[in-house]
Motif scaffolding. Structure first.
Motif, mmCIF file in Angstrom:
data_model
loop_
_atom_site.group_PDB
_atom_site.id
_atom_site.type_symbol
_atom_site.label_atom_id
_atom_site.label_comp_id
_atom_site.label_asym_id
_atom_site.label_seq_id
_atom_site.Cartn_x
_atom_site.Cartn_y
_atom_site.Cartn_z
ATOM 1 N N THR A 106 0.883 -1.164 0.003
ATOM 2 C CA THR A 106 0.150 -0.045 -0.181
ATOM 3 C C THR A 106 0.877 1.294 0.010
ATOM 4 O O THR A 106 1.924 1.094 0.884
ATOM 5 C CB THR A 106 -0.874 -0.044 1.325
ATOM 6 O OG1 THR A 106 -1.800 -0.951 1.370
ATOM 7 C CG2 THR A 106 -1.762 1.223 1.272
ATOM 8 N N LYS A 107 0.450 2.162 -0.899
ATOM 9 C CA LYS A 107 1.274 3.530 -0.750
ATOM 10 C C LYS A 107 0.444 4.697 -0.005
ATOM 11 O O LYS A 107 -0.826 4.706 -0.335
ATOM 12 C CB LYS A 107 1.599 3.905 -2.258
ATOM 13 C CG LYS A 107 2.880 2.923 -2.848
ATOM 14 C CD LYS A 107 3.108 3.396 -4.304
ATOM 15 C CE LYS A 107 4.014 2.538 -4.741
ATOM 16 N NZ LYS A 107 4.439 2.557 -6.259
ATOM 17 N N VAL A 115 5.663 10.028 -0.504
ATOM 18 C CA VAL A 115 5.100 8.782 -0.518
ATOM 19 C C VAL A 115 5.907 7.805 -0.105
ATOM 20 O O VAL A 115 7.144 7.612 -0.478
ATOM 21 C CB VAL A 115 4.859 8.646 -2.143
ATOM 22 C CG1 VAL A 115 4.235 7.026 -2.234
ATOM 23 C CG2 VAL A 115 4.081 9.611 -2.907
ATOM 24 N N GLU A 117 5.785 3.445 1.060
ATOM 25 C CA GLU A 117 5.036 2.079 0.644
ATOM 26 C C GLU A 117 5.240 1.436 1.796
ATOM 27 O O GLU A 117 6.287 0.845 2.361
ATOM 28 C CB GLU A 117 5.973 1.387 -0.526
ATOM 29 C CG GLU A 117 5.186 0.058 -0.921
ATOM 30 C CD GLU A 117 5.938 -0.548 -2.027
ATOM 31 O OE1 GLU A 117 5.879 -1.807 -2.017
ATOM 32 O OE2 GLU A 117 6.386 0.125 -2.957
ATOM 33 N N ALA A 156 7.681 0.916 6.539
ATOM 34 C CA ALA A 156 7.599 1.495 5.194
ATOM 35 C C ALA A 156 8.780 1.786 4.388
ATOM 36 O O ALA A 156 9.870 2.192 5.355
ATOM 37 C CB ALA A 156 6.619 2.512 5.245
ATOM 38 N N HIS A 159 9.250 6.182 -1.285
ATOM 39 C CA HIS A 159 9.238 6.348 -2.598
ATOM 40 C C HIS A 159 9.468 7.626 -3.120
ATOM 41 O O HIS A 159 10.231 7.941 -4.381
ATOM 42 C CB HIS A 159 7.849 5.632 -3.353
ATOM 43 C CG HIS A 159 7.992 4.291 -3.564
ATOM 44 N ND1 HIS A 159 8.261 3.423 -4.571
ATOM 45 C CD2 HIS A 159 7.509 3.228 -2.664
ATOM 46 C CE1 HIS A 159 8.081 2.383 -4.870
ATOM 47 N NE2 HIS A 159 7.598 1.986 -3.553
ATOM 48 N N THR A 173 -3.355 4.406 -1.400
ATOM 49 C CA THR A 173 -3.541 3.634 -2.728
ATOM 50 C C THR A 173 -3.016 2.277 -2.571
ATOM 51 O O THR A 173 -2.201 2.026 -2.078
ATOM 52 C CB THR A 173 -2.398 4.390 -3.836
ATOM 53 O OG1 THR A 173 -2.753 5.919 -3.922
ATOM 54 C CG2 THR A 173 -2.667 3.557 -5.219
#
Length: 185
Positions: A106-107, A115, A117, A156, A159, A173
């Motif tokens: 999931t981002k 961002v 992930e 995470a 990104h 997302t």
């Protein structure tokens, strides 16, 4: 995209150089793509967690950013523990997101450009009980089938670089299916 107090958002941010259990609350943190949180002891391309470095220092760092949902603090407060943002070593404290229910990959778009992930779950360790006796037990649970539930947040990788501040909105997302449940990393 910032300072909307409805929906998923950032409650607090924190960083701390070196290897310490708790982090230092900040007015903002900068996330650097592929590296993590600037000025934080867990920033880097390869693993930084001491026990993981001892095993294999060349492994990729899947724990560049640690996120915890603020709702967890309310849950453990009801059990008699005093926990605030940054106490459990998280870089970003969120609200309005069921972080633990998100699938791997999931981002989260945070603020204007950052961002991250989601790579997996944080595996609670004995340092939690050193912080407050009995807290580790409060961060673990069992589902109806007896499976262990880890509540100490998610990890995470970064990104896209960007500043993250309290009040920033978070857009979720989901990855293309099939979705994989989070596992400890």
């Amino acid at each position: 995209m910032t300072n909307d107090l409805t929906g998923p958002r950032v409650v607090a941010v924190a960083a701390r150089p070196g290897h310490h259990f708790s982090k230092t609350p900040c007015l903002s943190i900068h996330l650097s793509a592929g590296l993590g949180v600037d000025g934080d002891g867990h920033r880097g391309v390869t693993v930084k967690h001491r026990s993981r470095v001892r095993k294999d220092p060349t492994l990729p760092n899947l724990r560049q950013v640690h996120l915890i949902h603020a709702e967890l603090f309310d849950e453990v407060r009801a059990k008699g523990f005093a926990v605030a943002p940054a106490d459990l070593g998280e870089n970003i404290t969120t609200s309005g997101i069921a972080l633990l229910a998100l699938p791997t990959g999931t981002k989260l778009a945070i603020g204007d450009s950052a961002v991250v992930e989601i790579t997996g779950l944080r595996n609670p360790c004995v340092q939690i009980d050193q912080f407050q006796s009995g807290l580790m037990h409060a961060l673990l649970d069992r589902d109806a089938d007896g499976n262990l539930i880890r509540k100490a947040g998610v990890m995470a990788i970064v990104h896209s670089s960007g500043e993250v501040r309290p009040g920033d909105q978070i857009e979720i997302t989901l990855p293309d299916g099939p979705h994989q449940p989070l596992q400890p990393v």
